[in-house]
Design a protein around this motif. Sequence first.
Motif, PDB file in Angstrom:
ATOM      1  N   GLU A 176       0.829  -1.207   0.000  1.00  0.00           N
ATOM      2  CA  GLU A 176       0.000   0.000   0.000  1.00  0.00           C
ATOM      3  C   GLU A 176       0.863   1.256   0.000  1.00  0.00           C
ATOM      4  OE1 GLU A 176      -2.699  -0.273   3.266  1.00  0.00           O
ATOM      5  OE2 GLU A 176      -4.072  -1.623   2.202  1.00  0.00           O
ATOM      6  N   LEU A 177       1.949   1.243   0.783  1.00  0.00           N
ATOM      7  CA  LEU A 177       2.808   2.428   0.843  1.00  0.00           C
ATOM      8  C   LEU A 177       3.477   2.684  -0.503  1.00  0.00           C
ATOM      9  CD1 LEU A 177       4.304   4.713   2.252  1.00  0.00           C
ATOM     10  CD2 LEU A 177       5.987   3.042   3.044  1.00  0.00           C
ATOM     11  N   LEU A 178       4.016   1.653  -1.114  1.00  0.00           N
ATOM     12  CA  LEU A 178       4.707   1.852  -2.382  1.00  0.00           C
ATOM     13  C   LEU A 178       3.726   2.236  -3.489  1.00  0.00           C
ATOM     14  CD1 LEU A 178       7.328  -1.017  -2.177  1.00  0.00           C
ATOM     15  CD2 LEU A 178       7.688   1.424  -1.830  1.00  0.00           C
ATOM     16  N   SER A 179       2.515   1.722  -3.428  1.00  0.00           N
ATOM     17  CA  SER A 179       1.488   2.144  -4.384  1.00  0.00           C
ATOM     18  C   SER A 179       1.161   3.618  -4.191  1.00  0.00           C
ATOM     19  CB  SER A 179       0.230   1.296  -4.218  1.00  0.00           C
ATOM     20  OG  SER A 179      -0.793   1.731  -5.082  1.00  0.00           O
ATOM     21  N   LEU A 180       1.072   4.047  -2.925  1.00  0.00           N
ATOM     22  CA  LEU A 180       0.814   5.459  -2.626  1.00  0.00           C
ATOM     23  C   LEU A 180       1.923   6.338  -3.190  1.00  0.00           C
ATOM     24  CD1 LEU A 180      -0.698   7.735  -1.094  1.00  0.00           C
ATOM     25  CD2 LEU A 180       0.646   7.115   0.932  1.00  0.00           C
ATOM     26  N   LEU A 181       3.174   5.922  -3.000  1.00  0.00           N
ATOM     27  CA  LEU A 181       4.291   6.715  -3.491  1.00  0.00           C
ATOM     28  C   LEU A 181       4.246   6.871  -5.003  1.00  0.00           C
ATOM     29  CD1 LEU A 181       7.247   5.343  -1.319  1.00  0.00           C
ATOM     30  CD2 LEU A 181       5.870   7.396  -0.947  1.00  0.00           C
ATOM     31  N   ARG A 182       3.819   5.828  -5.698  1.00  0.00           N
ATOM     32  CA  ARG A 182       3.746   5.892  -7.158  1.00  0.00           C
ATOM     33  C   ARG A 182       2.689   6.887  -7.637  1.00  0.00           C
ATOM     34  NH1 ARG A 182       6.027   1.992 -10.575  1.00  0.00           N
ATOM     35  NH2 ARG A 182       5.211   3.385 -12.182  1.00  0.00           N
ATOM     36  N   HIS A 183       1.713   7.189  -6.774  1.00  0.00           N
ATOM     37  CA  HIS A 183       0.578   8.000  -7.216  1.00  0.00           C
ATOM     38  C   HIS A 183       0.480   9.358  -6.522  1.00  0.00           C
ATOM     39  CE1 HIS A 183      -0.607   3.821  -8.337  1.00  0.00           C
ATOM     40  NE2 HIS A 183      -1.028   4.439  -9.417  1.00  0.00           N
ATOM     41  N   THR A 184       1.498   9.740  -5.755  1.00  0.00           N
ATOM     42  CA  THR A 184       1.449  11.055  -5.104  1.00  0.00           C
ATOM     43  C   THR A 184       1.706  12.196  -6.078  1.00  0.00           C
ATOM     44  OG1 THR A 184       3.800  10.964  -4.549  1.00  0.00           O
ATOM     45  CG2 THR A 184       2.244  10.142  -2.876  1.00  0.00           C
ATOM     46  N   GLY A 185       2.365  11.909  -7.198  1.00  0.00           N
ATOM     47  CA  GLY A 185       2.766  12.969  -8.121  1.00  0.00           C
ATOM     48  C   GLY A 185       4.018  13.701  -7.685  1.00  0.00           C
ATOM     49  N   LEU A 186       4.622  13.277  -6.561  1.00  0.00           N
ATOM     50  CA  LEU A 186       5.830  13.917  -6.059  1.00  0.00           C
ATOM     51  C   LEU A 186       7.063  13.331  -6.740  1.00  0.00           C
ATOM     52  CD1 LEU A 186       5.040  13.924  -2.222  1.00  0.00           C
ATOM     53  CD2 LEU A 186       4.795  15.822  -3.830  1.00  0.00           C
ATOM     54  N   THR A 187       8.097  14.138  -6.837  1.00  0.00           N
ATOM     55  CA  THR A 187       9.407  13.649  -7.259  1.00  0.00           C
ATOM     56  C   THR A 187       9.988  12.862  -6.092  1.00  0.00           C
ATOM     57  OG1 THR A 187       9.682  15.603  -8.635  1.00  0.00           O
ATOM     58  CG2 THR A 187      11.676  14.353  -8.083  1.00  0.00           C
ATOM     59  N   THR A 188      10.303  11.587  -6.308  1.00  0.00           N
ATOM     60  CA  THR A 188      10.649  10.705  -5.194  1.00  0.00           C
ATOM     61  C   THR A 188      11.978   9.999  -5.448  1.00  0.00           C
ATOM     62  OG1 THR A 188       8.296  10.305  -4.752  1.00  0.00           O
ATOM     63  CG2 THR A 188       9.870   8.768  -3.776  1.00  0.00           C
ATOM     64  N   LEU A 189      12.858  10.067  -4.449  1.00  0.00           N
ATOM     65  CA  LEU A 189      14.104   9.311  -4.444  1.00  0.00           C
ATOM     66  C   LEU A 189      14.053   8.384  -3.242  1.00  0.00           C
ATOM     67  CD1 LEU A 189      16.924   8.813  -5.684  1.00  0.00           C
ATOM     68  CD2 LEU A 189      17.794  10.627  -4.181  1.00  0.00           C
ATOM     69  N   VAL A 190      14.136   7.075  -3.485  1.00  0.00           N
ATOM     70  CA  VAL A 190      13.913   6.106  -2.416  1.00  0.00           C
ATOM     71  C   VAL A 190      14.995   5.041  -2.438  1.00  0.00           C
ATOM     72  CG1 VAL A 190      12.318   4.801  -3.895  1.00  0.00           C
ATOM     73  CG2 VAL A 190      12.224   4.481  -1.414  1.00  0.00           C
ATOM     74  N   VAL A 191      15.457   4.668  -1.251  1.00  0.00           N
ATOM     75  CA  VAL A 191      16.378   3.546  -1.093  1.00  0.00           C
ATOM     76  C   VAL A 191      15.563   2.323  -0.691  1.00  0.00           C
ATOM     77  CG1 VAL A 191      18.170   2.566   0.390  1.00  0.00           C
ATOM     78  CG2 VAL A 191      18.446   4.868  -0.542  1.00  0.00           C
ATOM     79  N   LEU A 192      15.748   1.235  -1.417  1.00  0.00           N
ATOM     80  CA  LEU A 192      15.066  -0.016  -1.110  1.00  0.00           C
ATOM     81  C   LEU A 192      16.065  -1.165  -1.193  1.00  0.00           C
ATOM     82  CD1 LEU A 192      11.788   0.498  -3.175  1.00  0.00           C
ATOM     83  CD2 LEU A 192      11.906   0.322  -0.685  1.00  0.00           C
ATOM     84  N   HIS A 193      15.993  -2.081  -0.231  1.00  0.00           N
ATOM     85  CA  HIS A 193      16.828  -3.273  -0.280  1.00  0.00           C
ATOM     86  C   HIS A 193      16.146  -4.406  -1.030  1.00  0.00           C
ATOM     87  CE1 HIS A 193      20.461  -2.331   1.894  1.00  0.00           C
ATOM     88  NE2 HIS A 193      19.774  -1.812   2.888  1.00  0.00           N
ATOM     89  N   ASP A 194      14.823  -4.444  -0.977  1.00  0.00           N
ATOM     90  CA  ASP A 194      14.076  -5.494  -1.659  1.00  0.00           C
ATOM     91  C   ASP A 194      14.029  -5.168  -3.155  1.00  0.00           C
ATOM     92  OD1 ASP A 194      11.960  -7.075  -2.808  1.00  0.00           O
ATOM     93  OD2 ASP A 194      11.217  -7.456  -0.791  1.00  0.00           O
ATOM     94  N   LEU A 195      14.752  -5.922  -3.950  1.00  0.00           N
ATOM     95  CA  LEU A 195      14.863  -5.611  -5.378  1.00  0.00           C
ATOM     96  C   LEU A 195      13.541  -5.808  -6.107  1.00  0.00           C
ATOM     97  CD1 LEU A 195      18.364  -7.134  -6.252  1.00  0.00           C
ATOM     98  CD2 LEU A 195      17.785  -4.879  -5.328  1.00  0.00           C
ATOM     99  N   ASN A 196      12.731  -6.747  -5.656  1.00  0.00           N
ATOM    100  CA  ASN A 196      11.435  -6.960  -6.298  1.00  0.00           C
ATOM    101  C   ASN A 196      10.477  -5.804  -6.008  1.00  0.00           C
ATOM    102  OD1 ASN A 196      12.045  -9.407  -7.579  1.00  0.00           O
ATOM    103  ND2 ASN A 196      11.661 -10.560  -5.703  1.00  0.00           N
ATOM    104  N   LEU A 197      10.508  -5.281  -4.788  1.00  0.00           N
ATOM    105  CA  LEU A 197       9.701  -4.099  -4.483  1.00  0.00           C
ATOM    106  C   LEU A 197      10.204  -2.892  -5.272  1.00  0.00           C
ATOM    107  CD1 LEU A 197       9.117  -4.323  -0.612  1.00  0.00           C
ATOM    108  CD2 LEU A 197       7.460  -4.761  -2.434  1.00  0.00           C
ATOM    109  N   ALA A 198      11.519  -2.773  -5.390  1.00  0.00           N
ATOM    110  CA  ALA A 198      12.082  -1.658  -6.153  1.00  0.00           C
ATOM    111  C   ALA A 198      11.640  -1.722  -7.612  1.00  0.00           C
ATOM    112  CB  ALA A 198      13.607  -1.673  -6.059  1.00  0.00           C
ATOM    113  N   ALA A 199      11.637  -2.924  -8.181  1.00  0.00           N
ATOM    114  CA  ALA A 199      11.225  -3.082  -9.572  1.00  0.00           C
ATOM    115  C   ALA A 199       9.770  -2.703  -9.764  1.00  0.00           C
ATOM    116  CB  ALA A 199      11.457  -4.521 -10.022  1.00  0.00           C
TER     117      ALA A 199
END
Length: 264
Positions: A176-199
């Motif tokens: 839910e959080l990552l879906s929210l980030l994709r749809h905020t319209g904000l410019t986002t720089l994020v560090v993720l360790h889970d490569l599948n979530l990052a993809a």
Amino acid sequence: MDLTLDRLSVVTDGRKLLRELSLHVPDGRCVGLIGPNGSGKSTALKCVYRALRPSSGTVRIGAEELTALSMRRSAQLVAALTQDGEIDLDFTVEEVVALGRTPHLRGNQLLGARERQLCERAMEQVDIGHLAGRGVLTLSGGERQRVLVARALVQEPRILVLDEPTNHLDVRHQVELLSLLRHTGLTTLVVLHDLNLAAAACDQLGVLSEGHLVATGSPESVLTPELVHEVFGVRTTVVRHPLTGDPQLLYSLTPPSPNGSDTP
């Protein structure tokens, strides 16, 4: 608003943590930084939210250099969720979320109706509205993480910087959080360790290794078995998600050989 990291280098105690990192995050897009522990991901983020001053290079917000902005102005433009975002005082959830309005208020100015609405909306977005009156020290790690995300959203930034935002979250709230980030319209720089979530969450990925940017591009172009093995030292098979088409990694759990290599 674009975010540009232009040849950033950070040297601490003679050790180069970042080596001329150049990365562009277009307006409204989500770019993920991935890489092994100690590769410089968090260091890069700290330069963006001004916890670190780069030894050389610049960070630009739109057309302006970050160092040319006042601290208040940069806090209005950039919101950060850090790895060490601890809350030591037992404020209520709604009080912590309301702190996100601090860069926009003067002195002891009270929250107006609009500010209160922003806080309520942000809490609902991350599913903590029912916790508004609870003390944050009574919450689980995942609940506290969502409180900090809500505080960042309430800040109404143009740029969102997140260091491992899915830490402590269960699977549902990660998605839910990552879906929210994709749809905020904000410019986002994020560090993720889970490569599948990052993809799944990011439009573009930057891969760091020993302070160097070794690859950048779409998840599909970056997450190849060859690159993942070279940077992370693990063997993978890349498949497509049956619904989204995003690349997903299947890891080989073969034991390492006695000489330290994972080569069968």
